[in-house]
Write an enzyme that holds these catalytic residues in place. Structure first.
Site: not given
Length: 807
Positions: A354, A545-546, A551, A653, A657
Site C-alpha cells: 500500500h 484525507k490524512r 497529499k 479511495t 467515493k
C-alpha cells in the site's frame, strides 16, 4: 424462527431481559440498544447457517489479515442489508424517537486510522456479497487512533473511548481463548527419530479472546464475520502482593498484558512504543493462526491440503510476521520438513502493498525481534539464508543485488525488512492501482520483479456502493433508482445507464436539487461543529484525507491564499463563490503535518473574519474526521481535491467515493486518478501537474524551488504572506518551517513546481462552475462511469488471480 418475532416485541424483550430496564417510556439509548440486539439476533441466525454451509461443503476460506478496519456505524448498514427499514420505522412509530435519532447513539468503532482500514471494511462487505467464505482478522482496540479537537488552531489529541457505552454488535467468544507466547528463548533438541528439532521455552504468555462483529451483505442471506482479538491476562493479579497492601504492584502484570490491545498504533518514538507495536502484531497473528489451524483440523484434512483450503491475504506488512509464525507451527508443532513447510507457506500467503514511500516500509530491529520472538528470528534468518543462496546462483558475484534483496538489512543497524519477508514468503504481490503496481515493478521492488515476475499483479482498489452511495446518499440513490432501476446496487456497471440522462434537462434539475439538499445538510453540520456560516450555492471544494506532506494540503492552501489576495487587491473582480473544506488527522508525532493544520486554521480565521472577502470565500477545517463525517461531506462535495505528488499515492479511495457521488475531480496523474480519468473521460475531470516520469526527470536534473518562487508573482505573494507573519501576527516566525521546507530544503513534494498549473486549472474549474448545466452534466457522467471502482470488482479479481476461488 427468530425473524418471525415481531420487531417491536423483540425490542421490548431486549430492553427488559438483556438490558434489565423497564420498557415504559424508554430512553433513546435503551431503544438504540434494544433495536441493536434485535437486529443482531437476526444476523446470528444467518451467520450460523452460513458457517454450517461452509463446513458441509469444505469450502476454501479467505482470511483477510489487517491491523485496521474502519467499518463506520453499523446500525444503518445492517438495516439496509437486512431490508428492515420499513419494519424499524413501524416499530418506533409509537415512541418519541425516529430511526435517525437512534443512529446518533452509535459511536464510530475506533479500529482504524484511514484508507487502509476503510478499504478492508469495503472488502469485507464485498466478500460477503459475493458469497465467499471469508473472515476479517484484526485487533479489538479499546481506544481508537485518537479523538481530534482543534484548540487555538492546533490539533490536540484525546482518547477515542469508542467502547465507553459498550458495543451491542460484538459477540465475545469466551470459549475461544488462546495463549500467546512472548520472550523466552529458542532451544534445539533431538526428537525420537534423532532429528534436530526446535522449541520455544521459558516464555511469558498472554491470553487472547475472540470478539466477533458480523458482516452481512445486501441481497444475500450470507453473513461473514470480523474476528478481533483482545488481550487478557492469564492471571487476575498477584495475591501475595495484594495481601501485603501493594495493590498497584499486584495488578501490574495484568495491566501490562492487557495494555497490548489498548490503543491503535501506540507512538513508536520511544523503544517501549516500538516493542508494544510489535507485540500487537504478533499477538494478532498468533491468535489468528491458532484459530485457522483449529478450524482446519475440524475438517479432518491433511496439512498438505492447507493451500487448497485457505488463502491468507496480508493487508500491508503489519501481519507479515505470520509467515514466520506459520513456519514455526508447521516445523515445531506439526513436525514437517523445512521443504514441505515452506511449500505450504508460500502457497497460502499473498501480500498487498500500500505504499511507494521507501521510508514507510516497515522494518524491525533484529535485536527487538530476537528478544520478543526468539524462534521467529531463527526462522527468518533461515528463510533469508536459503533465499540468498538461490539469488546467488542466479546472479553469481552480484553482491549488491544480494544486499538489496536481503530480508535482513544491515544499516544503520541490523533489521528485518518486513516487505521483503512478505514478498519472499508469498505466491502473489499486488499493487492497488496501475501506476502504483508499475512503480513497484520498475522501481521499489525491481529486483524482486526480476526474480519473480509471475508474482506481481495489479488489483485496483474499490469501494462498496452499498455504503458509499446507497447508505451515504439516500436522496441521490432514490433518484438513480427511479431512472435506471436498482440493479446498480448489486452491479455498479449498471450506472452506465445514466449516461443518456445527462442530456435530459429535467433529470439534471432533479440532480441539482438533490445536491442542494445535501449541501444544506452539510451546511447545518458545519455550523454545529465550527460555528461557520456557509453558502450552499458556493462551490464546496473538498479535501478530506490524512494530513501529510505528499497529499499536499499546502498546495490547496496556497491557492486559497492566492484567491484571498486576488479579492483583496481587486474587490470588483468576478469571483466564483467557494467554500474550501479540509478534514483529516495528523499523526501525533508528525509536527510538520500538525503545523499545516495550524496554518489552515489561521488562514481560515483571517479569511472568515474579513467582510471584504467572506461573502465569496470561506475556509472550514472540520475536526475529528471519521466515517460518519465522511458520509455527510461526500454527498455534498462539488469538487474533489486529489492533488498528491504524482507517484506517491498508491491508489486513494476518497477519489472514488467523491466521484461516485457526483463530485468533479481536480487531480494529478497519480494513484487511481489515472484510471478514473480513463473511465469518466478527459473532458470530465481536471488534470494538472507534473507526471511521475517528469518528476523523476526534474529530480535528476536538479529541482530548484526558489526559481519558481521568483518567477511567479502570485506564488511569491502567497509565500510572503506566510513568512511575513500575516497569519500569525501574535507568534512571529511560527510558520517559518513551512517556508524553509518549500524553498530552502528542496520542496520534496514539488508543491511549487505544480502551483502555476494547479491555479490555472482551478480557474477553469471556477469558470465551469458558473455554467450550472454543464457542471451538472459532468457530475452525472462522473457517477455514471464509476462502475469499475466497486470493491465487488476488486474482490472478483483477487478471487480469480490470487485466491483461486470461483464465484
Amino acid at each position: 424462527m427468530w425473524e418471525d418475532k415481531n420487531l417491536k416485541d423483540s425490542i421490548r424483550h431486549h430492553i427488559i431481559a438483556t438490558l434489565g430496564n423497564d420498557f415504559l417510556t424508554p430512553k433513546k439509548d435503551l431503544l438504540f440498544n434494544g433495536l441493536a440486539y434485535s437486529v443482531r439476533e437476526r444476523l446470528i441466525k444467518r451467520w450460523l447457517e452460513s458457517q454450517r454451509l461452509y463446513y458441509s461443503k469444505k469450502s476454501k476460506r479467505v482470511y483477510y489479515l489487517s491491523m485496521e478496519f474502519l467499518p463506520g456505524r453499523f446500525l444503518r448498514n445492517y438495516i439496509i442489508n437486512l431490508d428492515m427499514e420499513d419494519e424499524c420505522r413501524e416499530a418506533l412509530k409509537d415512541t418519541n424517537f425516529t430511526l435517525e435519532d437512534l443512529e446518533t447513539e452509535e459511536v464510530d468503532p475506533g479500529l482504524g486510522n484511514g484508507g487502509l482500514g476503510r478499504l478492508a471494511s469495503c472488502f469485507l462487505d464485498s466478500l460477503t456479497f459475493l458469497n465467499i467464505p471469508a473472515y476479517g482478522y484484526g485487533i479489538r482496540y479499546d481506544y481508537g487512533i485518537f479523538f481530534q479537537k482543534i484548540i487555538d488552531g492546533w490539533q490536540v489529541e484525546f482518547c477515542d473511548n469508542w467502547l465507553k457505552k459498550g458495543c451491542p454488535w460484538e459477540i465475545k467468544r469466551i470459549g475461544f481463548l488462546y495463549s500467546v507466547k512472548l520472550y523466552g528463548r529458542s532451544e534445539s533438541y533431538l526428537d525420537s527419530e534423532g532429528k534436530v528439532r526446535y522449541r520455544w521455552v521459558d516464555a511469558d504468555t498472554v491470553d487472547t479472546m475472540a470478539c466477533d462483529i458480523l458482516i452481512p451483505a445486501y441481497g444475500t442471506k450470507r453473513v461473514n464475520n470480523m474476528r478481533l482479538w483482545s488481550a487478557i491476562s492469564s492471571h487476575e493479579f498477584n495475591m501475595e502482593f495484594y495481601n501485603h497492601g501493594e495493590y498497584m504492584k499486584a495488578m501490574e502484570n495484568k495491566m501490562l498484558k492487557e495494555n497490548i490491545t489498548k490503543v491503535l498504533y501506540p507512538s513508536d518514538e520511544i523503544e517501549q512504543g516500538k516493542m508494544l507495536r510489535l507485540k500487537q502484531q504478533y499477538l494478532f497473528v498468533a491468535s489468528t493462526f491458532q484459530d485457522i489451524m483449529r478450524r482446519h483440523k475440524k475438517s479432518g484434512l491433511s496439512l498438505k491440503e492447507l493451500p487448497s483450503l485457505i488463502s491468507v491475504q496480508l493487508n500491508d506488512t503489519h501481519p507479515a510476521i505470520s509467515i514466520a509464525e506459520l513456519m514455526r507451527i508447521l516445523l515445531d508443532e506439526e513436525y514437517l520438513s523445512w521443504e514441505d513447510a515452506w511449500h505450504i507457506t508460500t502457497r497460502v500467503f499473498s501480500y498487498t502493498n500500500h505504499t511507494v514511500l521507501p521510508e514507510a516500509l516497515e522494518t524491525w530491529p533484529t535485536e527487538m525481534i530476537g528478544k520478543l520472538l526468539p524462534r521467529h528470528l531463527d526462522i527468518i534468518y533461515e528463510i533469508n539464508r536459503r533465499f540468498l543462496e538461490q539469488v546467488a546462483e542466479r546472479y553469481p558475484g552480484d553482491n549488491e543485488k544480494l544486499s538489496r534483496v536481503s530480508i535482513i538489512g544491515e544499516s544503520p543497524y541490523k533489521h528485518v525488512r518486513m516487505s521483503h519477508l512478505a514478498i519472499v514468503g508469498s505466491h502473489s504481490v499486488n499493487g492497488v492501482a496501475k501506476l502504483h503496481t508499475e512503480i513497484l515493478k520498475n522501481h521499489l521492488f525491481r529486483d524482486f520483479y526480476e526474480l519473480f515476475p509471475e508474482r506481481f499483479k495489479n488489483i485496483t482498489n474499490g469501494i462498496t456502493q452499498r455504503r458509499w452511495l446507497l447508505q451515504a446518499n439516500p436522496e441521490l440513490s432514490r433518484l438513480i433508482t427511479e431512472a435506471i432501476g436498482e440493479g446498480w446496487i448489486k452491479d455498479l456497471d449498471e450506472l452506465k445507464k445514466l449516461v443518456p440522462f445527462a442530456e435530459d434537462s429535467s433529470f439534471r434539475k432533479a440532480w441539482h436539487n438533490v445536491r442542494i439538499k445535501n449541501k444544506e445538510a452539510l451546511k447545518q453540520y458545519i455550523l454545529r461543529k465550527t460555528c461557520i456560516e456557509t453558502d450552499i450555492y458556493s462551490m464546496f471544494d473538498v479535501q478530506i484525507k490524512r494530513i501529510h506532506e505528499y497529499k499536499r494540503q499546502l498546495l490547496n492552501l496556497l491557492h486559497v491564499i492566492t484567491l484571498y489576495n486576488r479579492i483583496k487587491s481587486n474587490p470588483r473582480m468576478e469571483v466564483t463563490p467557494r467554500t474550501v473544506i479540509f478534514a483529516g488527522k495528523a499523526a501525533p508525532g508528525y509536527y510538520f503535518a500538525k503545523l499545516i493544520i495550524k496554518l489552515i486554521n489561521e488562514v481560515a480565521r483571517r479569511i472568515n473574519s474579513d467582510p471584504a472577502v467572506n461573502k465569496l470565500l470561506k475556509v472550514v477545517f472540520l475536526p475529528n474526521y471519521c466515517i460518519t463525517q465522511a458520509e455527510k461531506v461526500i454527498p455534498a462535495a462539488d469538487l474533489s481535491e486529489q492533488i498528491s505528488t504524482a507517484g506517491y499515492e498508491a491508489s486513494g479511495t476518497s477519489n472514488m467515493k467523491l466521484a461516485l457521488n457526483g463530485a468533479l475531480t481536480i487531480g494529478t496523474l497519480d494513484g487511481a486518478n489515472i484510471e478514473i480519468m480513463e473511465e469518466v473521460g478527459r473532458d470530465n475531470i481536471f488534470i494538472f501537474g507534473l507526471t511521475h516520469e517528469q518528476i523523476s526527470e526534474l529530480r535528476k536534473k536538479g529541482y530548484n524551488p526558489y526559481e519558481y518562487y521568483c518567477s511567479n508573482e502570485e506564488l511569491r505573494s502567497a509565500l510572503d504572506a506566510i513568512s511575513g507573519n500575516e497569519f500569525c501576527p501574535a507568534s512571529p516566525g511560527l510558520f517559518k518551517p513551512i517556508i524553509k521546507q518549500l524553498i530552502d530544503e528542496g520542496d520534496k513534494y514539488f508543491v511549487l513546481a505544480d502551483y502555476e498549473d494547479y491555479v490555472k486549472t482551478q480557474d477553469e474549474v471556477a469558470k465551469l462552475f458558473l455554467d450550472r448545466e454543464s457542471w451538472i452534466k459532468k457530475s452525472i457522467l462522473n457517477t455514471a462511469n464509476m462502475g469499475k471502482f466497486s470493491s465487488d470488482r476488486s474482490i472478483r479479481e483477487y478471487a480469480r488471480l490470487i485466491w483461486n476461488i470461483e464465484i
